[in-house]
Design an enzyme around this catalytic site. Structure first.
Site, PDB file in Angstrom:
ATOM      1  N   ASP A 452       0.874  -1.164   0.000  1.00 55.77           N
ATOM      2  CA  ASP A 452       0.000   0.000   0.000  1.00 55.77           C
ATOM      3  C   ASP A 452       0.918   1.223   0.000  1.00 55.77           C
ATOM      4  O   ASP A 452       2.093   1.118   0.374  1.00 55.77           O
ATOM      5  CB  ASP A 452      -0.887  -0.033   1.249  1.00 55.77           C
ATOM      6  CG  ASP A 452      -1.789   1.179   1.334  1.00 55.77           C
ATOM      7  OD1 ASP A 452      -2.418   1.514   0.321  1.00 55.77           O
ATOM      8  OD2 ASP A 452      -1.834   1.795   2.408  1.00 55.77           O
ATOM      9  N   ASP A 644      -1.580  -0.827   6.051  1.00 60.85           N
ATOM     10  CA  ASP A 644      -1.730  -0.330   7.428  1.00 60.85           C
ATOM     11  C   ASP A 644      -3.122   0.217   7.730  1.00 60.85           C
ATOM     12  O   ASP A 644      -3.441   0.504   8.879  1.00 60.85           O
ATOM     13  CB  ASP A 644      -0.695   0.756   7.719  1.00 60.85           C
ATOM     14  CG  ASP A 644      -1.045   2.080   7.054  1.00 60.85           C
ATOM     15  OD1 ASP A 644      -1.601   2.046   5.928  1.00 60.85           O
ATOM     16  OD2 ASP A 644      -0.789   3.134   7.655  1.00 60.85           O
ATOM     17  N   ASP A 648      -7.389  -1.861   4.333  1.00 56.96           N
ATOM     18  CA  ASP A 648      -6.462  -2.903   3.889  1.00 56.96           C
ATOM     19  C   ASP A 648      -6.788  -4.268   4.496  1.00 56.96           C
ATOM     20  O   ASP A 648      -6.181  -5.270   4.122  1.00 56.96           O
ATOM     21  CB  ASP A 648      -5.015  -2.528   4.262  1.00 56.96           C
ATOM     22  CG  ASP A 648      -4.501  -1.357   3.443  1.00 56.96           C
ATOM     23  OD1 ASP A 648      -4.942  -1.211   2.292  1.00 56.96           O
ATOM     24  OD2 ASP A 648      -3.668  -0.592   3.956  1.00 56.96           O
TER      25      ASP A 648
END
Length: 751
Positions: A452, A644, A648
């Site tokens: 990410d 995080d 997610d």
């Protein structure tokens, strides 16, 4: 219901696997998971008043001296000792069957120096140099008996082979055998009484007494000697690996100074609640997560996140439990109870992680069940069939005895899980928390790692990263004009620009007139000039020609004064300090990388190009990330995703391996298979290196053990038996493989 029990007096990994299988078949028990290095077993099922008694009876039918006790009773016993004994918890009057409690003894937290705290950690390490259930006095007697046995063995060899005195040599061999093999003989007698004829002790006894019967005295004594030495090496290796795992548990603090009724008083850490004010003195370890209320200091965070450089903390900073105060006294407002603190969760998770078995470990357990019966059957057939054909009973019985020596698969049953166990221990030292050996194994097979962007590759906090002037205004003047116009806006980009102005000490003016243009920027009158600050759309609507500048990752704010573009300010999320080196390291290791983000595709592409990330996809919602993950898996193989955020969670759960930054959301931490305590991308690279090595070591251990055992079997079958080869294939190989697994604890290899 799930409970964890301590198993005392369990010294054989293969027997441990038998106990695990037997307990799992008991009525009311759904599953039993043994953690041999930690000497614990986790039982899931329905518990009655008789459950513990039945578990002990079942375990003792396999290993007579085994004792199973609830872990909470074990801890209570340890706590009672702290209250009523003046000795250190690592004192010499303790017996090693309470070794597990030693792992949970804590430093004397109210010391006044960092060194003092570490001296107690050293005491912990010393306390676990052996895992056998003997006092220090009996350890000495063990060493004395080993030395005496070796001396008698050497004397027997000299007497028989050099002086050719057969009868005195036989007496010396017998004396050496009785001294070195006393424990084996005792265990054999106990096992036979229980009806257990095929454990390693019984097989070793049959093999060595058989060797005596056919006149192979030196080989018989050599087998028990190297078996004893092998056990010592195994104990050392397991204790060293176990120390790394339990280091996190030792970071828990027993007492802390808490404000009660207007004054600070010492209370047990379990009594700390959210909102309590703690006073942390120099040298003390922090008992709970919290926010610094007053004071300034430096804290050693290495035990929590693996970072060697102390961190400076001030009022308002967040501090995690487990860190050591290196500077002056400060006060801390607890965010949660000590039992819910980061170090408590870390300790619990690391202990639980070592019990989650990888697939290869489960395969070895199944393999061990059939290996021993097959080898014993081969031994019986080898002793009888060739002897009937050739008439040479001595030779073929000798071959059969070598089979019995190698019939115990302990080298595999211990060394393979120990590789993953050591990997988890090494990772915890570096601030990487694996949730199980299966997570380590899965990461070792990963071919692609997708990240990410915000909060994972970047800091997650926006700031001014570039100021580009067209030349008529200086960068500071351009920033001052924009900051003056943006100071009334509540947009995060505007606030970042104002913060930068304050940081640079620029005096902001108040616009005579200003207005916010939704989704585009602001329009203002400043010092008699007409100023526009906003995006490309605003500039295009106003007919302002933009300067030719390179693409920038982030939010771009153009500044125009009196209808002319004067430059731009770029506000973006800064790359984390280790992002570039981590991606480069993964690329060199042959791992493909990808970037998934909800940010604009062009920003994703620019970030990926800066770092050398292979695939960049922007504008993705959680379902889009899952779909992209599936495509990567189809193209390249197993995928790890590192994120995080709350969004997610689904993709972390859907990946072959999920990794979460400790600074992330609770949902991400819950869904992840690995947690990176320092929230830096370099931890992902280190975790991959650890997993790769653990996988290689486990495969090597299997191949080496089976190759050596197969070679001894073939030599025996073609008529070249040697008990020296057999004892090497058993104890020698076990020593080599166990020490090979423990090499994984060396954290320098992963930096």
């Amino acid at each position: 219901m799930e409970k964890t029990f301590i198993i005392n007096e369990l010294n054989c990994a293969h027997c441990g696997a038998k106990i695990e299988a037997a307990l799992g078949k008991l009525e009311g028990i759904e599953s039993a998971v043994l953690n041999f290095p930690m000497r614990t077993i986790k039982i899931h099922g329905e518990f009655t008043d008789d459950t513990l008694r039945i578990m002990n009876e079942t375990a003792r039918s396999i290993e007579p001296d085994v004792e199973i006790i609830p872990r909470e009773h074990h801890h209570e016993k340890h706590h009672h000792h702290h209250e009523h004994s003046g000795d250190c918890c690592c004192g010499h009057d303790h017996e090693h069957h309470h070794g597990e409690a030693h792992e949970h003894c804590h430093e004397h937290e109210h010391s006044h120096s960092h060194e003092h705290a570490h001296s107690h950690e050293h005491e912990h390490a010393h306390a676990h140099s052996h895992e056998h259930s003997h006092s220090h006095g009996s350890e000495k007697s063990e060493v004395v008996s080993l030395v005496c046995g070796i001396a008698l063995f050497a004397a027997a060899v000299v007497t028989g082979h050099i002086l050719s005195k057969e009868v005195p040599a036989l007496v010396l061999y017998a004396a050496a055998y009785l001294i070195l093999g006393a424990n084996i003989l005792k265990a054999t007698v106990k096992n036979i009484r229980k009806g257990n004829f095929f454990d390693e002790n019984a097989l070793m006894t049959v093999a060595t007494l058989g060797a005596f019967a056919i006149g192979e005295y030196a080989e018989a004594v050599g087998v028990v000697l190297f078996f004893r030495i092998g056990e010592m090496f195994e104990d050392f290796a397991v204790a060293r690996s176990r120390k790394a795992i339990t280091a996190a548990a030792a970071l828990r603090v027993e007492e802390a100074e808490v404000l009660r009724n207007g004054s600070f008083s010492v209370v047990e850490a379990d009594e700390i609640q959210a909102g309590d004010l703690l006073r942390i003195k120099t040298g003390e370890r922090i008992a709970a997560d919290g926010i610094v209320e007053s004071g300034e200091s430096r804290v050693d965070t290495s035990a929590v996140n693996g970072e060697p450089v102390p961190m400076t903390i001030r009022s308002g900073d967040r501090v995690l439990s487990g860190c050591i105060n290196l500077g002056g006294t400060f006060t801390l407002r607890a965010e949660s109870a000590a039992s819910d603190s980061m170090i408590a969760k870390l300790a619990s998770a690391v202990e639980d992680a070592s019990a989650a078995k990888p697939k290869i470990d489960r395969f070895i357990t199944r393999f061990a069940k059939v290996y021993t019966p097959i080898v014993i059957a081969a031994a019986a057939l080898t002793a009888v069939i060739p002897s009937l054909i050739t008439g040479d009973w001595t030779k073929w019985i000798h071959s059969a005895l070598t089979f019995l020596v190698i019939s115990c698969p302990c080298a595999l049953v211990l060394s393979v899980p120990l590789a993953y166990f050591s990997g988890i221990g090494a990772a915890s030292k570096l601030g990487i928390l694996f949730k199980g050996g299966d997570s380590v194994e899965a990461l070792g097979k990963v071919k692609v790692i997708a990240f990410d962007k915000t909060g994972t590759i970047t800091d997650g906090s926006f700031s001014v990263t570039a100021i580009d002037s067209c030349g008529r205004l200086s960068e500071s003047e351009l920033l001052r004009i924009c900051g003056s116009c943006e100071q009334t806006s509540t947009h995060p980009v505007a606030q970042s620009i104002v913060e930068r102005c304050k940081h640079d000490g620029l005096a902001l003016d108040t616009p005579e007139k200003s207005g916010e243009l939704a989704g585009r920027g602001v329009s203002a009158e400043l010092g008699g000039n007409s100023v526009l600050c906003g995006n490309e759309r605003l500039m295009a609507e106003s007919g302002i020609e933009l300067p030719a500048l390179d693409k920038a990752a982030g939010s771009v704010v153009y500044i125009a004064v009196n209808g002319k573009a004067e430059g731009r300010i770029v506000v973006s999320d800064k790359l984390k300090k280790s992002a570039a080196s981590a991606i480069n390291g993964l690329r060199r290791a042959g791992i493909k990388t990808a970037l998934f983000t909800g940010d604009k595709p062009e920003n994703a592409q620019i970030t990926a190009e800066k770092l050398g990330i292979g695939t960049a996809l922007g504008g993705l919602l959680p379902d889009g990330k899952l779909e992209a993950l599936g495509k990567l898996r189809e193209q390249h193989g197993p995928v790890m995703f590192v994120g995080d955020g709350i969004n997610d969670g689904p993709v972390l759960a859907g990946a072959d391996v999920g990794g979460a930054m400790q600074s992330g959301s609770d949902l991400a931490l819950e869904a992840a298979d690995a947690i990176f305590m320092n929230s830096e991308p370099e931890s992902v690279l280190r975790a991959k290196r650890i997993a790769d090595r653990a996988l290689r070591v486990s495969y090597f251990n299997i191949a080496f053990a089976l190759a050596v055992k197969a070679a001894v079997l073939v030599l025996g079958l073609i008529g070249h038996p040697s008990m020296w080869f057999a004892v090497f294939a058993d104890s020698g190989v076990a020593m080599i493989l166990v020490m090979n697994s423990v090499r994984l604890l060396n954290t320098k290899k992963y930096l």
